[in-house]
Scaffold this active site. Structure first.
Site, short mmCIF file in Angstrom:
data_model
loop_
_atom_site.label_atom_id
_atom_site.label_comp_id
_atom_site.label_asym_id
_atom_site.label_seq_id
_atom_site.Cartn_x
_atom_site.Cartn_y
_atom_site.Cartn_z
N TYR A 224 7.21 0.29 -9.15
CA TYR A 224 7.05 0.49 -7.71
C TYR A 224 7.74 -0.64 -6.94
O TYR A 224 8.36 -0.40 -5.90
CB TYR A 224 5.56 0.54 -7.34
CG TYR A 224 4.83 1.70 -7.95
CD1 TYR A 224 4.82 2.95 -7.34
CD2 TYR A 224 4.13 1.56 -9.16
CE1 TYR A 224 4.15 4.03 -7.91
CE2 TYR A 224 3.45 2.62 -9.73
CZ TYR A 224 3.46 3.86 -9.11
OH TYR A 224 2.81 4.92 -9.67
N CYS A 225 7.63 -1.85 -7.46
CA CYS A 225 8.28 -2.99 -6.83
C CYS A 225 9.79 -2.86 -6.87
O CYS A 225 10.49 -3.20 -5.91
CB CYS A 225 7.86 -4.29 -7.52
SG CYS A 225 6.11 -4.67 -7.39
N ASN A 226 10.32 -2.37 -7.99
CA ASN A 226 11.77 -2.21 -8.10
C ASN A 226 12.29 -1.18 -7.11
O ASN A 226 13.34 -1.39 -6.48
CB ASN A 226 12.15 -1.84 -9.54
CG ASN A 226 11.94 -3.00 -10.50
OD1 ASN A 226 12.15 -4.15 -10.15
ND2 ASN A 226 11.52 -2.70 -11.71
N CYS B 292 7.18 -4.10 -12.67
CA CYS B 292 6.50 -3.10 -11.83
C CYS B 292 7.53 -2.13 -11.25
O CYS B 292 8.34 -2.52 -10.40
CB CYS B 292 5.75 -3.81 -10.70
SG CYS B 292 5.11 -2.69 -9.43
N LEU C 33 12.31 -2.93 -3.76
CA LEU C 33 13.43 -3.86 -3.62
C LEU C 33 14.74 -3.11 -3.40
O LEU C 33 15.59 -3.54 -2.61
CB LEU C 33 13.54 -4.73 -4.87
CG LEU C 33 12.43 -5.76 -5.09
CD1 LEU C 33 12.61 -6.44 -6.44
CD2 LEU C 33 12.39 -6.80 -3.98
#
Length: 223
Positions: A90-92, A88, A95
């Site tokens: 967006y998740c990276n 994903c 993070l």
């Protein structure tokens, strides 16, 4: 640039089908429908929130080490960030922003962990790809996410789309259930009570890590 500005810029490029994404335009209404239905379900409002006691958990990090929330809370406040997986984008970005804020967060004695349902090899990829200075914990079957009220099952039409896009969650997660956590971020005090929460069924929206700094400062002053 704020985290949401980065996310919005990525979303605009993704929807425009710009390289390297080359996303076909017909996928976007399907993804938006699934997000709208998850929002309408009201599940986010039923998840663990500020003022609730956080469920205790014990999970393995990317290297197979046991990580206990109780042990981390013995050392100070705990920041927990739930995300979908290394697949994903967006998740990276989320993070990476959390990692950039790490020195400021640790200044208040806070520990940081990220939790996703992916396998250890994909958690190691998350750490490596994003240059993370905090552990990524594996949550098999999203059981800890469920304890926080975050686990949801993908609708059949979204499963079909993910399969067409070769985004095989069972392979990423080592679990055939096709479930994900809603992205969420928590600050948990040493007494186990949640003092900050952000749960958003729209995975393209994430809170800026700077929002947690006043919360951590207040905890430090009260200690």
């Amino acid at each position: 640039m704020s985290l949401q500005d980065r996310l919005d810029a990525f979303k605009a490029d993704f929807k425009a089908g710009k390289p390297p994404y080359n996303a076909p335009p017909e996928i976007h209404p399907i993804m938006e429908r699934a997000t709208a239905e998850l929002i309408a379900s009201g599940q986010a409002a039923r998840a663990i929130k500020a003022g609730d006691r956080a469920p205790a958990f014990g999970l393995k990090d990317q290297d197979g080490n046991e990580v206990s929330s109780d042990a981390l809370l013995d050392d100070g406040p705990l920041i927990v960030s739930f995300y979908r997986g290394v697949w994903c984008p967006y998740c990276n970005l989320d993070l990476q922003a959390l990692n950039e804020a790490l020195p400021d967060l640790r200044r208040f004695g806070a520990s940081v962990v990220a939790i996703s349902p992916q396998t250890a090899v994909n958690s190691r990829k998350s750490v490596r790809t994003n240059g993370l200075g905090f552990p990524v914990l594996g949550d098999p079957r999203n059981d800890v996410a469920a304890a926080f009220g975050l686990r949801f099952a993908l609708p059949d039409y979204l499963v079909d789309l993910y399969r067409k896009l070769k985004n095989e969650l069972p392979a990423f997660n080592g679990d055939a259930s096709w479930t994900l956590p809603m992205p969420a971020r928590y600050v948990i005090g040493t007494d186990g009570i949640v003092v900050y929460s952000d749960v958003n069924p729209d995975y393209t929206h994430r809170p800026d890590p700077s929002e947690m700094l006043p919360v951590l400062e207040k905890l430090a002053q009260a200690a």
